[in-house]
Design a protein around this motif. Sequence first.
Motif, PDB file in Angstrom:
ATOM      1  N   PRO A 139       0.801  -1.225   0.000  1.00 61.20           N
ATOM      2  CA  PRO A 139       0.000   0.000   0.000  1.00 61.20           C
ATOM      3  C   PRO A 139       0.839   1.283   0.000  1.00 61.20           C
ATOM      4  CG  PRO A 139      -0.854  -1.581   1.592  1.00 61.20           C
ATOM      5  CD  PRO A 139       0.415  -2.138   1.092  1.00 61.20           C
ATOM      6  N   PHE A 140       2.102   1.201   0.413  1.00 60.54           N
ATOM      7  CA  PHE A 140       2.944   2.406   0.367  1.00 60.54           C
ATOM      8  C   PHE A 140       3.278   2.806  -1.071  1.00 60.54           C
ATOM      9  CE2 PHE A 140       3.829   0.749   4.635  1.00 60.54           C
ATOM     10  CZ  PHE A 140       3.698   1.911   5.396  1.00 60.54           C
ATOM     11  N   GLY A 141       3.127   1.864  -1.978  1.00 61.63           N
ATOM     12  CA  GLY A 141       3.438   2.137  -3.383  1.00 61.63           C
ATOM     13  C   GLY A 141       4.783   1.532  -3.761  1.00 61.63           C
ATOM     14  N   VAL A 142       4.727   0.340  -4.338  1.00 59.87           N
ATOM     15  CA  VAL A 142       5.952  -0.352  -4.734  1.00 59.87           C
ATOM     16  C   VAL A 142       6.403   0.148  -6.105  1.00 59.87           C
ATOM     17  CG1 VAL A 142       6.959  -2.597  -5.321  1.00 59.87           C
ATOM     18  CG2 VAL A 142       5.383  -2.407  -3.375  1.00 59.87           C
ATOM     19  N   LYS A 143       7.616   0.646  -6.186  1.00 60.20           N
ATOM     20  CA  LYS A 143       8.152   1.113  -7.479  1.00 60.20           C
ATOM     21  C   LYS A 143       8.919   0.000  -8.188  1.00 60.20           C
ATOM     22  CE  LYS A 143       9.669   5.494  -7.564  1.00 60.20           C
ATOM     23  NZ  LYS A 143       8.570   6.377  -8.022  1.00 60.20           N
ATOM     24  N   GLU A 144       9.548  -0.863  -7.400  1.00 59.73           N
ATOM     25  CA  GLU A 144      10.331  -1.965  -7.962  1.00 59.73           C
ATOM     26  C   GLU A 144      10.418  -3.054  -6.911  1.00 59.73           C
ATOM     27  OE1 GLU A 144      14.559  -1.776  -9.670  1.00 59.73           O
ATOM     28  OE2 GLU A 144      13.767   0.234 -10.039  1.00 59.73           O
ATOM     29  N   MET A 145      10.337  -4.294  -7.346  1.00 63.27           N
ATOM     30  CA  MET A 145      10.518  -5.366  -6.377  1.00 63.27           C
ATOM     31  C   MET A 145      11.294  -6.500  -7.018  1.00 63.27           C
ATOM     32  SD  MET A 145       7.721  -7.513  -4.176  1.00 63.27           S
ATOM     33  CE  MET A 145       7.205  -8.640  -5.420  1.00 63.27           C
ATOM     34  N   MET A 146      12.150  -7.131  -6.248  1.00 59.91           N
ATOM     35  CA  MET A 146      12.912  -8.253  -6.773  1.00 59.91           C
ATOM     36  C   MET A 146      13.050  -9.308  -5.695  1.00 59.91           C
ATOM     37  SD  MET A 146      16.403  -7.947  -8.748  1.00 59.91           S
ATOM     38  CE  MET A 146      17.085  -9.291  -9.634  1.00 59.91           C
ATOM     39  N   ARG A 147      12.672 -10.532  -6.050  1.00 61.29           N
ATOM     40  CA  ARG A 147      12.792 -11.636  -5.078  1.00 61.29           C
ATOM     41  C   ARG A 147      13.798 -12.651  -5.590  1.00 61.29           C
ATOM     42  NH1 ARG A 147       6.536 -12.872  -3.403  1.00 61.29           N
ATOM     43  NH2 ARG A 147       7.470 -14.594  -2.265  1.00 61.29           N
ATOM     44  N   THR A 148      14.589 -13.187  -4.698  1.00 59.28           N
ATOM     45  CA  THR A 148      15.497 -14.266  -5.091  1.00 59.28           C
ATOM     46  C   THR A 148      14.677 -15.539  -5.138  1.00 59.28           C
ATOM     47  OG1 THR A 148      15.992 -14.894  -2.827  1.00 59.28           O
ATOM     48  CG2 THR A 148      17.401 -13.221  -3.834  1.00 59.28           C
ATOM     49  N   GLY A 149      15.241 -16.557  -5.682  1.00 53.91           N
ATOM     50  CA  GLY A 149      14.595 -17.859  -5.585  1.00 53.91           C
ATOM     51  C   GLY A 149      14.739 -18.366  -4.170  1.00 53.91           C
ATOM     52  N   ARG A 150      14.020 -19.423  -3.878  1.00 54.70           N
ATOM     53  CA  ARG A 150      14.063 -20.003  -2.554  1.00 54.70           C
ATOM     54  C   ARG A 150      15.310 -20.870  -2.406  1.00 54.70           C
ATOM     55  NH1 ARG A 150       8.813 -23.406  -1.326  1.00 54.70           N
ATOM     56  NH2 ARG A 150       8.044 -21.519  -2.330  1.00 54.70           N
ATOM     57  N   ILE A 151      15.942 -20.807  -1.249  1.00 53.94           N
ATOM     58  CA  ILE A 151      16.989 -21.773  -0.956  1.00 53.94           C
ATOM     59  C   ILE A 151      16.538 -22.616   0.224  1.00 53.94           C
ATOM     60  CG2 ILE A 151      18.896 -20.461  -1.966  1.00 53.94           C
ATOM     61  CD1 ILE A 151      19.643 -19.528   0.815  1.00 53.94           C
ATOM     62  N   ALA A 152      16.913 -23.873   0.214  1.00 52.29           N
ATOM     63  CA  ALA A 152      16.451 -24.789   1.260  1.00 52.29           C
ATOM     64  C   ALA A 152      17.602 -25.626   1.768  1.00 52.29           C
ATOM     65  CB  ALA A 152      15.356 -25.699   0.704  1.00 52.29           C
ATOM     66  N   MET A 153      17.617 -25.863   3.080  1.00 55.17           N
ATOM     67  CA  MET A 153      18.628 -26.720   3.676  1.00 55.17           C
ATOM     68  C   MET A 153      17.937 -27.643   4.674  1.00 55.17           C
ATOM     69  SD  MET A 153      22.197 -25.497   5.406  1.00 55.17           S
ATOM     70  CE  MET A 153      22.939 -24.911   3.890  1.00 55.17           C
ATOM     71  N   VAL A 154      18.286 -28.937   4.599  1.00 57.21           N
ATOM     72  CA  VAL A 154      17.672 -29.908   5.505  1.00 57.21           C
ATOM     73  C   VAL A 154      18.227 -29.676   6.906  1.00 57.21           C
ATOM     74  CG1 VAL A 154      17.390 -32.369   5.991  1.00 57.21           C
ATOM     75  CG2 VAL A 154      17.379 -31.551   3.631  1.00 57.21           C
ATOM     76  N   ARG A 155      17.343 -29.722   7.933  1.00 59.43           N
ATOM     77  CA  ARG A 155      17.758 -29.512   9.314  1.00 59.43           C
ATOM     78  C   ARG A 155      18.499 -30.736   9.843  1.00 59.43           C
ATOM     79  NH1 ARG A 155      14.727 -25.335  11.889  1.00 59.43           N
ATOM     80  NH2 ARG A 155      13.096 -24.543  10.491  1.00 59.43           N
ATOM     81  N   GLY A 156      19.342 -30.496  10.839  1.00 57.37           N
ATOM     82  CA  GLY A 156      19.994 -31.589  11.555  1.00 57.37           C
ATOM     83  C   GLY A 156      21.216 -32.120  10.830  1.00 57.37           C
ATOM     84  N   ALA A 157      21.678 -33.283  11.290  1.00 56.26           N
ATOM     85  CA  ALA A 157      22.938 -33.830  10.798  1.00 56.26           C
ATOM     86  C   ALA A 157      22.788 -34.368   9.380  1.00 56.26           C
ATOM     87  CB  ALA A 157      23.401 -34.942  11.726  1.00 56.26           C
ATOM     88  N   ARG A 158      21.596 -34.927   9.072  1.00 57.73           N
ATOM     89  CA  ARG A 158      21.398 -35.497   7.738  1.00 57.73           C
ATOM     90  C   ARG A 158      21.412 -34.353   6.728  1.00 57.73           C
ATOM     91  NH1 ARG A 158      18.110 -36.868   3.803  1.00 57.73           N
ATOM     92  NH2 ARG A 158      16.426 -35.486   4.422  1.00 57.73           N
ATOM     93  N   GLY A 159      22.366 -34.345   5.907  1.00 59.27           N
ATOM     94  CA  GLY A 159      22.492 -33.178   5.047  1.00 59.27           C
ATOM     95  C   GLY A 159      22.712 -33.522   3.590  1.00 59.27           C
ATOM     96  N   HIS A 160      23.276 -32.588   2.940  1.00 59.96           N
ATOM     97  CA  HIS A 160      23.369 -32.650   1.488  1.00 59.96           C
ATOM     98  C   HIS A 160      24.694 -32.003   1.131  1.00 59.96           C
ATOM     99  CE1 HIS A 160      21.778 -31.987  -2.641  1.00 59.96           C
ATOM    100  NE2 HIS A 160      21.134 -33.084  -2.335  1.00 59.96           N
ATOM    101  N   GLY A 161      25.723 -32.358   1.917  1.00 58.90           N
ATOM    102  CA  GLY A 161      26.998 -31.649   1.849  1.00 58.90           C
ATOM    103  C   GLY A 161      27.756 -31.881   0.565  1.00 58.90           C
ATOM    104  N   ALA A 162      28.569 -30.928   0.227  1.00 59.39           N
ATOM    105  CA  ALA A 162      29.406 -31.034  -0.959  1.00 59.39           C
ATOM    106  C   ALA A 162      30.844 -31.350  -0.588  1.00 59.39           C
ATOM    107  CB  ALA A 162      29.340 -29.730  -1.759  1.00 59.39           C
TER     108      ALA A 162
END
Lengths: 181, 578
Positions: A139-162
């Motif tokens: 409602p304030f009046g958006v002139k420009e907006m940009m969103r990144t994509g979503r990033i996700a990481m699994v919680r806890g020790a079980r991971g997806h490490g590189a």
Amino acid sequence: MNKHTIVALMQDRPGALNRAVSLFRRRGYNIESLAVGHTETEGISRMTLVVESADVEQVVKQLYRLVEVLKVSDVTSDPTVEREMVLVKIHAPADKRAEVVAVGEIFGAKIVDVGATTMVLEMTGTPSKVENFVDVIKPFGVKEMMRTGRIAMVRGARGHGAQSYDAAENGHLAEPLAALN
Amino acid sequence: MSEQRTGAQIMCEALIRDGVEVMFGYPGGAIMPFYYAMWEYRDQLRHVLVRHEQGGGHAAEGYARATGKLGVCIGTSGPGATNLVTAIADAMMDSTPMLAITGQVSSAVLGKDAFQETDITGITMPITKHNYLVKRVEDIAYVIKEAIHLATTGRPGPVLVDITKDAMQAKIVPNWNLKLHLPGYKPTTHGNSRQIREAIGLLSNAKKPLVMAGNGVQMSGGVAELRELAERTGIPVITTLHGIGAFPEDHPLSIGMPGMHGWVHVNRAIQECDVLLNIGGRFDDRVTGKASTFAPNAKIIHVDIDPSEIGKNVKVTVPIVGDARNVMQALLDELPAREELAALHGNASDWLEHIRDMQDKHQHKQQYLNRPDTSNLMPHDVYAALTRNLNARGPYRVVTDVGQHQMWAAQLIDWQHPRTHITSGGAGTMGFSVPAALGVAIAYPDETVWAICGDGGFQMMNQEMATIIQEGITNVKICVINNGYLGMVRQWQELFEQKRYSGTPLSGPNFAKLAEAYGWKGLTIERAEDVEAAIAEAYATDGPVLIDFRVEREVNVYPMVPQGVSIGEMIMETPNPA
């Protein structure tokens, strides 16, 4: 059709991203969100992709067929931390600024730029919280907006490490062969 | 110290180091440095100038499928590269090991719509196993090595390497001490032992078991293992279109081809069986019919080297990811002694008898070979004569095109030997047979290579007849099953579209005269009684021969499963108009 969040590790080579997203295009699946970036291991990228698809298992298997793809997980039903970031430039003349700052504070947003009649806010949060923030700030009046994509990481020790992928083993092409001569 | 080499010289040496002996190609601007270098290596690296890059691609496929080795094709940038596209897609569908090398415009003008520039890596991304754009001379040796490794290992397929002209011209001292780094590419070659035991358990207790042999059996070199597996278990064997040759058709356990134009008793057996062991086949829709109704009573064991094939089209009870030959060897190693399999042998033998009963009741191959009572030349006459001659006259390879003649060949010839039946299966590429026969003939100059095609497919790619002459090839014989129609489409129009023969009547030149113009011997046969003599003349001629068989125009391929229905619902003859 269900929404799926897929996380993939892949070698950082030209064309790798194109190949991966093409598998979704081929089936006419629309990619809702995509984020790619470096990982803790040089030469390996991590991709988070959100897609609406009826048969995601088949696509995951086909992702594995790609030579550059190291690991793929459908983390949709896993406990994950999911984040998205938004930058929003709003119309904010001097008399509105205090109000904008107050709304920003509620969402933990940072003010990263102030102009004569505009402000730029940066906000990070879960996708739904980002959505909520955008609704309130609109409602304030958006002139420009940009969103990144979503990033996700699994919680806890079980991971997806590189880490298990040796940096030296990645993308021979990233390492100029000339150096070996 | 090693000497400096141009990128193009490195390309030649890299190919030679990996055992490449022949390449099918066509030069042009961007690939010229490679042709310049090729001249030095011409004693080790044979180049066959085709008449169209697509022909070069199919020739490479024919060479690869007949030998099991890598097929190599070459094109220049732009149209040269795009002309390869159909052959690359064909190789992808039929898992054929192929290396396509294309020239690209210089890196300085890349992306600027330079003359003959096409983004061929972008175009071929979904139809290659992998592809590369190489812009630096330093990368050429490594990329070619990696490309050949990818094309020939795991599930084989086409790999394209696009190399810029300046990379071919630049010089370095090549480094041949190359170690492959492919952390994301580790094909599973040996089946999981627990799954192997589960498969043995299912098979041992089966009452109506079937083995379905697909392309993977011959590609993995597992023909002997398949035979041993069948003989030790007594399980009847089905061979799919690309499984033809994996199991001799005169073997008592061979029951034939399944699917859209498979035999009735084979499709009924699939619908009745309780355990189906598919080795190296991908449950193509031409095999399964309506997939949800396929083998409704069966527990399915699916052996495939590509995990993404498992569960793709049909539900699988025991998935085994691995190389077909290794998995069959593992099954043989785990197989109980014959005495312990007594129950299976008893069941399998009753089951086989039941299948043979169905085979007698429904039309058997022989009945199809018995020609209908007409004075006109029937396609059957040609196949009957061919099948009499092929196995009697020494080593042969048969390459077929796509359409009715292809299905008749698969049905009516007595297939006995591995890698003797070469066809375009998954992609269904008309025009495949003549150039593929060229590739096969180069691989096996001492065997007779028959190309069987329709008058439609023949007219798509017959320019390679000139290549065959230029290369001095004498062992290619072409049979055109000429019915003046795009026959398979016409058959569908007749059966399902009220005989609306839209776009299917087809004229052509006098094919025998065309053959003569190319320097071949050309024969035209219009009567059944002349077929045998024509085939004998083709064998007796020391040179390429084309026989134009002008057959009865409107003959259909039966049995047939209409598209989208269960394979149990076959049409056996043209329905009478009500």
